[in-house]
Design an enzyme around this catalytic site. Structure first.
Site, PDB file in Angstrom:
ATOM      1  N   ASN A  92       3.733   1.478 -52.375  1.00  0.00           N
ATOM      2  CA  ASN A  92       5.028   0.949 -51.952  1.00  0.00           C
ATOM      3  C   ASN A  92       5.370  -0.347 -51.571  1.00  0.00           C
ATOM      4  O   ASN A  92       4.643  -1.011 -50.633  1.00  0.00           O
ATOM      5  CB  ASN A  92       5.125   1.898 -50.368  1.00  0.00           C
ATOM      6  CG  ASN A  92       6.725   1.678 -49.800  1.00  0.00           C
ATOM      7  OD1 ASN A  92       7.359   0.983 -50.415  1.00  0.00           O
ATOM      8  ND2 ASN A  92       6.914   2.362 -48.742  1.00  0.00           N
ATOM      9  N   CYS A 146      13.039  -1.283 -46.966  1.00  0.00           N
ATOM     10  CA  CYS A 146      12.607  -0.771 -48.413  1.00  0.00           C
ATOM     11  C   CYS A 146      14.152  -0.180 -49.107  1.00  0.00           C
ATOM     12  O   CYS A 146      13.986  -0.207 -50.293  1.00  0.00           O
ATOM     13  CB  CYS A 146      11.982   0.446 -48.189  1.00  0.00           C
ATOM     14  SG  CYS A 146      10.359   0.330 -47.561  1.00  0.00           S
ATOM     15  N   HIS A 191      13.143   4.304 -54.917  1.00  0.00           N
ATOM     16  CA  HIS A 191      12.186   3.644 -54.105  1.00  0.00           C
ATOM     17  C   HIS A 191      10.972   4.493 -53.991  1.00  0.00           C
ATOM     18  O   HIS A 191      10.679   5.513 -54.053  1.00  0.00           O
ATOM     19  CB  HIS A 191      12.780   3.389 -52.816  1.00  0.00           C
ATOM     20  CG  HIS A 191      11.590   3.005 -51.945  1.00  0.00           C
ATOM     21  ND1 HIS A 191      10.848   1.812 -52.118  1.00  0.00           N
ATOM     22  CD2 HIS A 191      11.289   3.469 -50.561  1.00  0.00           C
ATOM     23  CE1 HIS A 191      10.197   1.508 -51.137  1.00  0.00           C
ATOM     24  NE2 HIS A 191      10.251   2.672 -50.167  1.00  0.00           N
TER      25      HIS A 191
HETATM   26  O1  UT7 Z   1       9.234   2.802 -47.547  1.00  0.00           O
HETATM   27  C1  UT7 Z   1       9.616   3.127 -46.412  1.00  0.00           C
HETATM   28  C2  UT7 Z   1      10.095   4.645 -46.541  1.00  0.00           C
HETATM   29  N1  UT7 Z   1       8.680   5.209 -46.260  1.00  0.00           N
HETATM   30  C3  UT7 Z   1       8.370   6.481 -46.148  1.00  0.00           C
HETATM   31  O2  UT7 Z   1       9.306   7.150 -46.737  1.00  0.00           O
HETATM   32  C4  UT7 Z   1       7.258   7.236 -45.908  1.00  0.00           C
HETATM   33  C5  UT7 Z   1       7.420   8.541 -45.398  1.00  0.00           C
HETATM   34  N2  UT7 Z   1       5.918   9.140 -44.965  1.00  0.00           N
HETATM   35  C6  UT7 Z   1       5.130   9.556 -45.890  1.00  0.00           C
HETATM   36  O3  UT7 Z   1       5.079   9.364 -47.071  1.00  0.00           O
HETATM   37  C7  UT7 Z   1       4.150  10.362 -45.542  1.00  0.00           C
HETATM   38  O4  UT7 Z   1       4.464  10.989 -44.193  1.00  0.00           O
HETATM   39  C8  UT7 Z   1       2.727   9.807 -45.465  1.00  0.00           C
HETATM   40  C9  UT7 Z   1       1.957   9.529 -46.583  1.00  0.00           C
HETATM   41  C10 UT7 Z   1       2.946   8.551 -44.511  1.00  0.00           C
HETATM   42  C11 UT7 Z   1       1.738  10.938 -44.426  1.00  0.00           C
HETATM   43  O5  UT7 Z   1       1.730  12.223 -45.153  1.00  0.00           O
HETATM   44  P1  UT7 Z   1       2.009  13.414 -43.971  1.00  0.00           P
HETATM   45  O6  UT7 Z   1       1.620  14.469 -45.086  1.00  0.00           O
HETATM   46  O7  UT7 Z   1       3.294  13.344 -43.498  1.00  0.00           O
HETATM   47  O8  UT7 Z   1       0.742  13.305 -42.987  1.00  0.00           O
HETATM   48  P2  UT7 Z   1       0.667  13.186 -41.451  1.00  0.00           P
HETATM   49  O9  UT7 Z   1       1.318  11.883 -41.212  1.00  0.00           O
HETATM   50  O10 UT7 Z   1       1.553  14.411 -41.144  1.00  0.00           O
HETATM   51  O11 UT7 Z   1      -0.665  13.073 -41.294  1.00  0.00           O
HETATM   52  C12 UT7 Z   1      -1.362  14.391 -41.431  1.00  0.00           C
HETATM   53  C13 UT7 Z   1      -2.900  14.139 -41.075  1.00  0.00           C
HETATM   54  C14 UT7 Z   1      -3.141  13.656 -39.804  1.00  0.00           C
HETATM   55  O12 UT7 Z   1      -4.410  14.262 -39.154  1.00  0.00           O
HETATM   56  P3  UT7 Z   1      -4.199  15.586 -38.004  1.00  0.00           P
HETATM   57  O13 UT7 Z   1      -3.147  14.935 -36.899  1.00  0.00           O
HETATM   58  O14 UT7 Z   1      -3.299  16.571 -38.916  1.00  0.00           O
HETATM   59  O15 UT7 Z   1      -5.446  15.747 -37.905  1.00  0.00           O
HETATM   60  C15 UT7 Z   1      -3.264  12.222 -40.097  1.00  0.00           C
HETATM   61  O16 UT7 Z   1      -4.026  11.561 -38.780  1.00  0.00           O
HETATM   62  O17 UT7 Z   1      -3.456  13.077 -42.079  1.00  0.00           O
HETATM   63  C16 UT7 Z   1      -4.177  12.072 -41.357  1.00  0.00           C
HETATM   64  N3  UT7 Z   1      -3.937  10.930 -41.887  1.00  0.00           N
HETATM   65  C17 UT7 Z   1      -5.155  10.645 -42.600  1.00  0.00           C
HETATM   66  N4  UT7 Z   1      -6.178  11.228 -43.046  1.00  0.00           N
HETATM   67  C18 UT7 Z   1      -6.985  10.441 -44.048  1.00  0.00           C
HETATM   68  C19 UT7 Z   1      -3.178   9.887 -41.821  1.00  0.00           C
HETATM   69  N5  UT7 Z   1      -3.399   9.032 -42.611  1.00  0.00           N
HETATM   70  C20 UT7 Z   1      -4.706   9.199 -43.233  1.00  0.00           C
HETATM   71  C21 UT7 Z   1      -5.562   8.696 -44.089  1.00  0.00           C
HETATM   72  N6  UT7 Z   1      -6.571   9.291 -44.528  1.00  0.00           N
HETATM   73  N7  UT7 Z   1      -5.081   7.286 -44.823  1.00  0.00           N
END
Ligand code: UT7
Length: 324
Positions: A281, A114, A251
């Site tokens: 992204n 990225c 980005h």
């Molecule tokens: O481009 C390269 C660089 N990439 C990045 O910088 C990405 C960085 N990370 C992010 O943008 C965020 O971490 C995400 C958007 C990927 C995720 O957001 P988050 O607030 O960090 O969520 P999380 O991974 O902590 O997940 C929270 C909850 C989890 O459920 P539990 O364990 O709390 O029950 C996940 O299983 O959300 C759940 N979850 C979803 N729920 C519905 C993860 N993906 C989904 C989904 N729909 N698509």
């Protein structure tokens, strides 16, 4: 006199197929609401089955050439930032040369995921300042839809396909930070973080191209701090401060990362080009797409001071400061 790599043209291409968040509700335990609120993404474009990364890249390149009023053979070097090449080799850049009908110059790919476009832009600047090329076509192009695990809701809803291109040309300038062109760059990588974002296949391991794996939350926690410090380092190298910035062109991974970085830099969101709601992204394509869309929207104007910043797999992160 100081030589500067000045932007002469910009263009982008997004594939026709637009996929709204709601489409994922049919196959995954997810919702439009979750995707919007956690990432800021509303829709993304996916390449057609027969469209490759070089196909996307070449359309963006043609548009950039047209906006610069240049022909393919006016270009000395093509640098493509991508992690999703058509083939393991040759480079996408050589395929772009061929599709453009270029009969001279050289081309190669840069792979910093990225952060790829920032690395490619810094490299293009070095090619020009080092006298290797007068005009460089720098492209970010990706088909991340090809490396998605469609059962992994935590990743497959975030990425999209697209391409953006810039043309840089060496020009004599006054040697101050009021010059147009690239003013500074700051590049970093640290392989200790490689498990945070990687593809679980490759030529010398599985012999397959693999699928993207990401520890989103861990990466999120690294992102704001590293993006802020690289943007500040690049500004300092150029003898500029946050107050001088007209536009941050970040980005486009997550709106909360974009907002957090702007806040830490003390820059209002009115000065940030945001396209991720429409593109998702697109990895190395996200910054050149945002530059091109920013110009189309009338946000970015000649003379504006821009800070580009990106982080991705590696981890690799960096920032380029340029005056448009
Ligand atoms: O481009 C390269 C660089 N990439 C990045 O910088 C990405 C960085 N990370 C992010 O943008 C965020 O971490 C995400 C958007 C990927 C995720 O957001 P988050 O607030 O960090 O969520 P999380 O991974 O902590 O997940 C929270 C909850 C989890 O459920 P539990 O364990 O709390 O029950 C996940 O299983 O959300 C759940 N979850 C979803 N729920 C519905 C993860 N993906 C989904 C989904 N729909 N698509």
């Amino acid at each position: 006199m100081t030589l500067r790599a000045v932007v002469k043209g910009v263009g982008h291409y997004l594939p026709d197929r637009i996929v709204p968040n709601a489409e994922f509700e049919k196959t995954l335990d997810t919702s439009d609401e979750w995707i919007r609120t956690r990432s800021g993404i509303e829709r993304r474009h996916f390449a057609a089955e027969d469209q490759t990364t070089s196909d996307l890249a070449v359309i963006a390149a043609k548009r950039a050439l047209e906006s610069a009023g240049l022909e393919p053979d006016d270009i000395d070097a093509v640098i493509v930032a991508t992690s999703t090449p058509d083939l393991t080799f040759p480079s996408v850049a050589t395929m772009v040369q061929d599709k453009l009908g270029m009969t001279r110059g050289f081309g190669f790919d840069v792979q910093a995921v990225c952060a790829g476009f920032v690395f490619a832009l810094a490299n293009a600047n070095s090619q020009i300042l080092g006298g290797m090329a007068k005009r460089v076509l720098v492209i970010g192009a990706e088909t991340f839809s090809r490396i998605m695990d469609w059962e992994d809701r935590a990743t497959c809803v975030l990425f999209g396909d697209g391409a953006g291109a810039l043309i840089l040309e060496g020009e004599d300038a006054g040697g101050t930070n009021s010059d147009r062109g690239v003013l500074s760059a700051d590049l970093n990588s640290d392989g200790r973080y490689r498990d945070m974002l990687y593809v679980d296949g490759g030529v010398s391991t599985t012999g397959t191209s693999g699928k993207l794996r990401m520890q989103g939350n861990a990466l999120f926690r690294q992102a704001v701090g590293k993006l802020t410090s690289t943007a500040e380092a690049a500004l300092e190298k150029a003898g500029l401060t946050d107050d001088d910035v007209d536009w941050i062109v970040p980005h486009q991974a997550n709106i909360r990362i974009i907002q957090g970085t702007a806040k830490k830099l003390g820059i209002s969101m009115d000065k940030v080009v945001v396209t991720l709601q429409d593109h998702g992204n697109t990895s190395a394509a996200s910054i050149p797409l945002a530059l091109s869309v920013g110009v189309e929207r009338g946000q970015i104007k000649p003379g504006d001071l821009l800070v580009t910043e990106a982080i991705g797999g590696g981890l690799a992160w960096g920032s380029v400061v340029l005056r448009w």
